[in-house]
Structures are given as structure tokens and as C-alpha cells.
Motif scaffolding. Structure first.
Motif, PDB file in Angstrom:
ATOM      1  N   VAL A 157     -19.121  37.494  18.637  1.00 40.55           N
ATOM      2  CA  VAL A 157     -19.211  36.462  19.682  1.00 40.55           C
ATOM      3  C   VAL A 157     -17.834  36.225  20.303  1.00 40.55           C
ATOM      4  CG1 VAL A 157     -21.335  35.290  18.964  1.00 40.55           C
ATOM      5  CG2 VAL A 157     -19.167  34.711  17.842  1.00 40.55           C
ATOM      6  N   SER A 158     -17.110  37.329  20.490  1.00 37.77           N
ATOM      7  CA  SER A 158     -15.796  37.252  21.148  1.00 37.77           C
ATOM      8  C   SER A 158     -15.900  36.709  22.564  1.00 37.77           C
ATOM      9  CB  SER A 158     -15.154  38.637  21.215  1.00 37.77           C
ATOM     10  OG  SER A 158     -15.011  39.188  19.931  1.00 37.77           O
ATOM     11  N   THR A 159     -17.093  36.789  23.159  1.00 41.43           N
ATOM     12  CA  THR A 159     -17.270  36.239  24.513  1.00 41.43           C
ATOM     13  C   THR A 159     -17.074  34.726  24.527  1.00 41.43           C
ATOM     14  OG1 THR A 159     -19.635  36.048  24.141  1.00 41.43           O
ATOM     15  CG2 THR A 159     -18.878  38.052  25.221  1.00 41.43           C
ATOM     16  N   GLN A 160     -17.152  34.101  23.364  1.00 43.00           N
ATOM     17  CA  GLN A 160     -16.764  32.685  23.259  1.00 43.00           C
ATOM     18  C   GLN A 160     -15.240  32.653  23.332  1.00 43.00           C
ATOM     19  OE1 GLN A 160     -18.460  31.537  19.462  1.00 43.00           O
ATOM     20  NE2 GLN A 160     -20.545  31.811  20.149  1.00 43.00           N
ATOM     21  N   ARG A 161     -14.714  32.810  24.561  1.00 39.31           N
ATOM     22  CA  ARG A 161     -13.261  32.841  24.752  1.00 39.31           C
ATOM     23  C   ARG A 161     -12.670  31.450  24.536  1.00 39.31           C
ATOM     24  NH1 ARG A 161     -12.240  37.093  23.256  1.00 39.31           N
ATOM     25  NH2 ARG A 161     -10.125  37.035  24.068  1.00 39.31           N
ATOM     26  N   GLN A 162     -11.440  31.430  24.093  1.00 40.70           N
ATOM     27  CA  GLN A 162     -10.751  30.160  23.906  1.00 40.70           C
ATOM     28  C   GLN A 162      -9.877  29.861  25.123  1.00 40.70           C
ATOM     29  OE1 GLN A 162     -11.778  28.585  21.029  1.00 40.70           O
ATOM     30  NE2 GLN A 162     -13.004  30.463  21.128  1.00 40.70           N
ATOM     31  N   VAL A 163      -9.993  28.636  25.625  1.00 45.74           N
ATOM     32  CA  VAL A 163      -9.036  28.139  26.611  1.00 45.74           C
ATOM     33  C   VAL A 163      -8.121  27.202  25.844  1.00 45.74           C
ATOM     34  CG1 VAL A 163      -8.717  26.784  28.714  1.00 45.74           C
ATOM     35  CG2 VAL A 163     -10.636  28.389  28.535  1.00 45.74           C
ATOM     36  N   GLU A 164      -6.889  27.637  25.695  1.00 47.84           N
ATOM     37  CA  GLU A 164      -5.933  26.866  24.888  1.00 47.84           C
ATOM     38  C   GLU A 164      -5.173  25.896  25.788  1.00 47.84           C
ATOM     39  OE1 GLU A 164      -3.359  28.118  21.293  1.00 47.84           O
ATOM     40  OE2 GLU A 164      -2.285  28.825  23.073  1.00 47.84           O
ATOM     41  N   ILE A 165      -5.157  24.638  25.385  1.00 50.61           N
ATOM     42  CA  ILE A 165      -4.440  23.612  26.142  1.00 50.61           C
ATOM     43  C   ILE A 165      -3.478  22.934  25.168  1.00 50.61           C
ATOM     44  CG2 ILE A 165      -4.645  21.519  27.541  1.00 50.61           C
ATOM     45  CD1 ILE A 165      -7.445  22.360  28.316  1.00 50.61           C
ATOM     46  N   SER A 175     -13.822  26.397  23.267  1.00 51.70           N
ATOM     47  CA  SER A 175     -14.526  27.647  22.980  1.00 51.70           C
ATOM     48  C   SER A 175     -15.713  27.732  23.935  1.00 51.70           C
ATOM     49  CB  SER A 175     -14.988  27.640  21.520  1.00 51.70           C
ATOM     50  OG  SER A 175     -15.638  28.850  21.215  1.00 51.70           O
ATOM     51  N   ILE A 176     -15.532  28.490  25.011  1.00 48.99           N
ATOM     52  CA  ILE A 176     -16.369  28.283  26.195  1.00 48.99           C
ATOM     53  C   ILE A 176     -17.637  29.138  26.262  1.00 48.99           C
ATOM     54  CG2 ILE A 176     -14.408  27.496  27.550  1.00 48.99           C
ATOM     55  CD1 ILE A 176     -14.353  30.265  28.910  1.00 48.99           C
ATOM     56  N   ALA A 177     -18.612  28.605  27.004  1.00 46.10           N
ATOM     57  CA  ALA A 177     -19.785  29.358  27.455  1.00 46.10           C
ATOM     58  C   ALA A 177     -19.391  30.082  28.751  1.00 46.10           C
ATOM     59  CB  ALA A 177     -20.951  28.392  27.663  1.00 46.10           C
ATOM     60  N   ASP A 178     -20.374  30.597  29.472  1.00 46.46           N
ATOM     61  CA  ASP A 178     -20.104  31.564  30.543  1.00 46.46           C
ATOM     62  C   ASP A 178     -19.703  30.954  31.888  1.00 46.46           C
ATOM     63  OD1 ASP A 178     -19.882  34.003  31.781  1.00 46.46           O
ATOM     64  OD2 ASP A 178     -22.022  34.211  32.158  1.00 46.46           O
ATOM     65  N   SER A 179     -18.474  30.472  32.007  1.00 47.84           N
ATOM     66  CA  SER A 179     -17.889  30.143  33.321  1.00 47.84           C
ATOM     67  C   SER A 179     -16.381  30.069  33.155  1.00 47.84           C
ATOM     68  CB  SER A 179     -18.442  28.830  33.881  1.00 47.84           C
ATOM     69  OG  SER A 179     -17.930  27.727  33.171  1.00 47.84           O
ATOM     70  N   ASP A 180     -15.670  30.146  34.296  1.00 42.14           N
ATOM     71  CA  ASP A 180     -14.218  30.336  34.250  1.00 42.14           C
ATOM     72  C   ASP A 180     -13.442  29.028  34.061  1.00 42.14           C
ATOM     73  OD1 ASP A 180     -14.284  33.164  34.507  1.00 42.14           O
ATOM     74  OD2 ASP A 180     -14.771  32.921  36.624  1.00 42.14           O
ATOM     75  N   VAL A 181     -13.565  28.464  32.868  1.00 46.43           N
ATOM     76  CA  VAL A 181     -12.913  27.198  32.558  1.00 46.43           C
ATOM     77  C   VAL A 181     -11.382  27.315  32.633  1.00 46.43           C
ATOM     78  CG1 VAL A 181     -12.578  25.464  30.732  1.00 46.43           C
ATOM     79  CG2 VAL A 181     -14.835  26.446  31.130  1.00 46.43           C
ATOM     80  N   LEU A 182     -10.870  28.499  32.329  1.00 41.84           N
ATOM     81  CA  LEU A 182      -9.418  28.689  32.385  1.00 41.84           C
ATOM     82  C   LEU A 182      -8.877  28.315  33.770  1.00 41.84           C
ATOM     83  CD1 LEU A 182      -6.876  29.907  30.868  1.00 41.84           C
ATOM     84  CD2 LEU A 182      -7.410  32.044  32.057  1.00 41.84           C
ATOM     85  N   LEU A 183      -9.567  28.769  34.810  1.00 40.16           N
ATOM     86  CA  LEU A 183      -9.095  28.527  36.172  1.00 40.16           C
ATOM     87  C   LEU A 183      -9.260  27.059  36.567  1.00 40.16           C
ATOM     88  CD1 LEU A 183     -10.551  31.719  37.905  1.00 40.16           C
ATOM     89  CD2 LEU A 183      -8.392  31.430  36.665  1.00 40.16           C
ATOM     90  N   ILE A 189      -1.514  26.205  29.601  1.00 41.09           N
ATOM     91  CA  ILE A 189      -2.918  26.617  29.456  1.00 41.09           C
ATOM     92  C   ILE A 189      -3.001  28.131  29.520  1.00 41.09           C
ATOM     93  CG2 ILE A 189      -5.240  26.420  30.435  1.00 41.09           C
ATOM     94  CD1 ILE A 189      -4.387  23.782  31.696  1.00 41.09           C
ATOM     95  N   ASP A 190      -3.681  28.713  28.543  1.00 44.53           N
ATOM     96  CA  ASP A 190      -3.785  30.168  28.522  1.00 44.53           C
ATOM     97  C   ASP A 190      -5.023  30.579  27.736  1.00 44.53           C
ATOM     98  OD1 ASP A 190      -3.143  32.791  29.047  1.00 44.53           O
ATOM     99  OD2 ASP A 190      -1.160  32.706  28.128  1.00 44.53           O
ATOM    100  N   GLU A 191      -5.371  31.879  27.831  1.00 42.40           N
ATOM    101  CA  GLU A 191      -6.417  32.430  26.983  1.00 42.40           C
ATOM    102  C   GLU A 191      -5.722  33.205  25.875  1.00 42.40           C
ATOM    103  OE1 GLU A 191     -10.093  34.564  28.541  1.00 42.40           O
ATOM    104  OE2 GLU A 191      -9.262  36.116  27.242  1.00 42.40           O
ATOM    105  N   PRO A 192      -5.691  32.660  24.652  1.00 48.38           N
ATOM    106  CA  PRO A 192      -4.991  33.340  23.567  1.00 48.38           C
ATOM    107  C   PRO A 192      -5.784  34.548  23.060  1.00 48.38           C
ATOM    108  CG  PRO A 192      -6.045  31.365  22.726  1.00 48.38           C
ATOM    109  CD  PRO A 192      -6.311  31.390  24.211  1.00 48.38           C
ATOM    110  N   ASP A 193      -5.135  35.371  22.267  1.00 54.69           N
ATOM    111  CA  ASP A 193      -5.765  36.545  21.653  1.00 54.69           C
ATOM    112  C   ASP A 193      -6.572  36.072  20.431  1.00 54.69           C
ATOM    113  OD1 ASP A 193      -6.442  38.909  20.415  1.00 54.69           O
ATOM    114  OD2 ASP A 193      -4.377  39.558  20.031  1.00 54.69           O
ATOM    115  N   VAL A 194      -7.727  35.476  20.702  1.00 51.13           N
ATOM    116  CA  VAL A 194      -8.597  34.925  19.656  1.00 51.13           C
ATOM    117  C   VAL A 194     -10.007  35.456  19.894  1.00 51.13           C
ATOM    118  CG1 VAL A 194      -9.647  32.822  18.730  1.00 51.13           C
ATOM    119  CG2 VAL A 194      -7.230  32.818  19.368  1.00 51.13           C
ATOM    120  N   SER A 195     -10.603  36.030  18.860  1.00 57.55           N
ATOM    121  CA  SER A 195     -11.926  36.650  19.002  1.00 57.55           C
ATOM    122  C   SER A 195     -12.860  36.190  17.890  1.00 57.55           C
ATOM    123  CB  SER A 195     -11.793  38.177  18.945  1.00 57.55           C
ATOM    124  OG  SER A 195     -10.911  38.621  19.959  1.00 57.55           O
ATOM    125  N   PRO A 196     -13.727  35.222  18.196  1.00 54.10           N
ATOM    126  CA  PRO A 196     -14.617  34.699  17.165  1.00 54.10           C
ATOM    127  C   PRO A 196     -15.614  35.749  16.657  1.00 54.10           C
ATOM    128  CG  PRO A 196     -14.468  33.169  19.008  1.00 54.10           C
ATOM    129  CD  PRO A 196     -13.815  34.442  19.455  1.00 54.10           C
TER     130      PRO A 196
END
Ligand code: THG
Length: 375
Positions: A65-73, A127-135, A150-157
Motif C-alpha cells: 500500500v505504498s500508494t498511501q503516500r505521506q505528506v510530511e509537514i 497518509s493520503i488517499a488519491d488526490s494531490d494533497v502535497l500541492l 512540506i515534502d513527500e518523504p521516502d516512506v512506503s507503507p
């Protein structure tokens, strides 16, 4: 490394990101992918979704479930920004806690429904669902001059789901993991690195999610859990459509979009309309609350041939009135009926209400409104 084994007709490219586990999943014979957050999400392994479903309820599965990307703040204004982004009251949130949080825009429309992890008072992951929360987050922070990074870290659930997940992970990482509470996280050691493990996941069968920091460790983490999992009858898996619908777990982009507010799509328990809490969209949500909620999320049980899924929403009617649309639906082998998720207009949302589900314009099937989760 393979270029494309999906067999799903996807034309692979760099825009459709692979995960640290994709190689392993291809070796296991994945039968297709979806794309979430610009990344591959495996869709099926066993010959049928039904076999995966029964296995998940009885044993243990390993999910990429790496698609659950992290938006780090992180930074001095991190807590203020996160609260501004969500109607959920986060003032009592503690370090080590996961919280399911709707994010809304200035009209109260759903931007996303991530799991928030509080890593420190000034450090969060969404830990996001499918939309561009980072932006969205970056734009808000820049525009409002928040002091944050704010960044997308190298984290893969990697999710370990099913009733045997706890025994498997206790064997690997120690008995202490048993004391991690639901929607709490703790730190474990893996090959000399500190990794985050939460009791959470996109199923109702129990389990954990390891938020692997460092994609280069992905193959090793997968192999370690896989080897230890053999005695627990482990299989590769993915969020299971039957189990998800029965459990009433909602999928952003399907069950609701930016056109819907959390008050009307089943997330009102995660919204605080208290006057001393400031967040984007509160005036819009207050106005809607005052005017009256028009619909809410429900289950629908309905007849007809066993469905394998819903590509185009199925209209739900009562006589001539359109009262909702089924956005996710499938045959439940346990309930021996089709089950679906739909927002239902308030005059028809009482459990037991008879409705008609339109499988096609001239194929109408009897249905009935149900509370979620289906029991
Ligand atoms: N795990 C992680 N990130 C995710 C998901 C996940 N991001 C996207 C998507 N899934 C978000 N959606 C949900 C929906 C429900 C739950 C988790 C993620 C869930 N909710 C608890 C429940 O319904 O019992 C309530 C949690 C709370 O009270 O805060 O499990 O699966 N990492």
C-alpha cells in the motif's frame, strides 16, 4: 526488473511510479494494477476476489500500500497548518496517535481523507488517499506564510492484514508490538533502522501497517515478513473490494469527491462545528448544517446476478425519484446478495427502506437500505 507485467493494459511509464515492493508483487503473479497517487496499486492475486476475501478473514496477507503516500509537514507552524486543513478537532491529539481526518476546501468539499500521524508536536504525516494533497498543502503554506517544510518523504507503507497478523509480527519484532493500541503507532527495529508500525489498515480484519523509511529496504522487509509468514499461511494481497464494502470503508474518488462534504458522505463524526475551532471550510459546513443535511452514506443490499464490480455508478431509485447512486458494489459471498455503497437522500436513508437499483437503464433490481458496516 520487468517493464510491464500488469496484463491490465496500462502503458507503463515513469509517471506511473513503481513501489519498493513492485518487483516482489510481479514475482507473485499479480493479476492487475490500479493507479493511485501516480503509483501502482496491485488489484488482485488469487484466481478470484472471493478467494482473497476468505483468506483475508482467516489468515494473514501482505499488502503493498505504498500508494498511501505521506505528506510530511514539519516546523513551528505544522500543528496550526494541519488543524487549518481539517474539520476534525486535533487539539487533544497525542504523539503516537493516528487519526482519520477529512480535509476540505473552502466550500466544504472533500479534498482527501487521510490518516494523520502525529510524530512530534511539530511533525506530522498525512497518509493520503488519491488526490494531490502535497500541492494543496504547499500552496496553503506559501500563501498564508506558514513556517513549515512540506515534502513527500521516502516512506512506503506495507500492510500486514488479517487475524494472524499480530502473531506473525510478534514473532518477528517482539511481543511488545501486541500492546500497540488501535490507531496507535510505535517504533520497531529492522536491520539497524528505526521503523514505524501502526495498528491500522484498510480492512476490518485487524492488522498493522509498517511505514518503511528507505525504499532500498523494501525487498528485504517483504522477504523477511514473507519467510516468517509461511507458517501462518501468508499470501500476497491488496485491499479487498468485498471486505472493504462490507466493512463500510470508503474510497476517495469513488464514494465521494470534492463535490461532496464530509457531513453528507458519512464522515460527520470527524467534523467539529464548535465555534472556537478555525479551519478551511467551516463557514460552508456550518451553513449546510443549519440548512439541513440532505443525504448520508449508507449500504444497499440488492438482487441480481453476482456483480464483480461497478465501473459506472448504478442509479438508486424509489419509484420515479433518484435517491442515490452505488459507487462501489460487488457480490458478497457471505451475505449471499450484492452489496453497495451509496449516499442516500434523507427521506430514504432509514435502514430497511425499499429501493430499486438500476443495473442498466432497463434492468431494475429490488434493493434495501442498510446501515454500515454491513453485519
Ligand atoms: N491506511 C493508511 N493510510 C490510508 C489508508 C489506510 N490513506 C488512505 C485511506 N486508507 C484513508 N481511508 C481510511 C478510512 C478509514 C480508516 C482508515 C483509512 C479507518 N478508520 C477507523 C474506523 O473506521 O474504525 C477510525 C479511525 C479513527 O477513529 O480515527 O480505519 O488504510 N495508513
Amino acid at each position: 526488473m520487468t517493464v510491464s507485467k500488469s496484463g491490465s493494459g496500462l502503458n507503463m511509464s515513469r509517471r506511473i511510479r513503481r513501489s519498493p515492493y513492485t518487483d516482489r508483487i510481479e514475482q507473485h503473479g499479480v493479476r492487475g494494477f490500479s493507479v493511485v497517487n501516480h503509483m501502482l496499486l496491485p488489484k488482485a492475486f488469487a484466481p478470484t476476489v472471493e478467494e482473497d476475501y476468505w483468506h483475508l478473514r482467516e489468515h494473514v496477507q501482505l499488502w503493498d500500500v505504498s500508494t498511501q503516500r505521506q505528506v510530511e509537514i514539519r516546523g513551528p507552524d505544522a500543528a496550526r497548518l494541519v488543524q487549518w486543513m481539517s474539520p476534525r478537532d486535533l487539539r487533544g491529539a497525542k504523539v503516537g496517535q493516528c487519526l482519520y481526518v477529512p480535509l476540505v476546501d473552502e466550500w466544504g468539499g472533500m479534498i482527501n481523507d487521510p490518516v494523520l500521524l502525529k510524530l512530534a508536536d511539530d511533525h506530522f504525516w498525512l497518509s493520503i488517499a488519491d488526490s494531490d494533497v502535497l500541492l494543496w498543502a504547499k500552496g496553503l503554506a506559501l500563501g498564508a506564510k506558514f513556517d513549515v517544510e512540506i515534502d513527500e518523504p521516502d516512506v512506503s507503507p506495507l500492510a500486514v492484514q488479517g487475524p494472524k497478523a499480530e502473531d506473525l509480527l510478534a514473532k518477528l519484532f517482539g511481543e511488545n508490538i501486541r500492546s500497540i493500541g488501535f490507531f496507535k503507532f510505535a517504533w520497531i527495529e529492522f536491520q539497524g533502522t528505526r521503523q514505524l508500525m501502526a495498528r491500522s489498515g484498510f480492512s476490518r480484519q485487524g492488522g498493522f501497517e509498517i511505514y518503511l523509511r528507505g525504499g532500498h529496504l523494501g525487498g528485504a522487509l517483504w522477504d523477511t515478513i514473507w519467510e516468517a509468514g509461511r507458517e501462518f499461511n501468508i499470501t500476497p494481497g491488496c485491499p479487498n473490494l468485498i471486505e472493504r464494502i462490507e466493512g463500510g470503508l470508503l474510497s476517495y474518488g469513488n464514494e465521494f469527491t470534492r463535490a461532496d462534504t464530509p457531513l453528507e458522505c458519512g464522515l460527520k463524526d470527524y467534523c467539529s462545528l464548535s465555534s472556537d475551532l478555525e479551519y478551511i471550510g467551516r463557514p460552508a459546513l456550518e451553513k449546510l448544517q443549519a440548512q439541513g443535511i440532505r443525504r448520508d452514506m449508507r449500504g444497499v443490499l440488492f438482487d441480481g446476478p453476482p456483480l464483480s464490480g461497478v465501473g459506472i455508478p448504478l442509479p438508486v431509485k424509489s419509484g420515479d425519484l433518484h435517491v442515490g447512486q452505488i459507487t462501489s458494489g460487488i457480490w458478497s459471498p457471505r451475505l449471499r446478495r450484492n452489496v453497495g455503497l451509496s449516499m442516500i437522500d434523507r427521506d430514504f436513508w432509514t435502514p430497511g427502506q425499499k429501493v430499486e437499483v438500476m443495473l442498466s437503464p432497463d434492468d431494475e433490481r429490488a434493493g434495501e437500505v442498510s446501515l454500515l458496516p454491513f453485519s
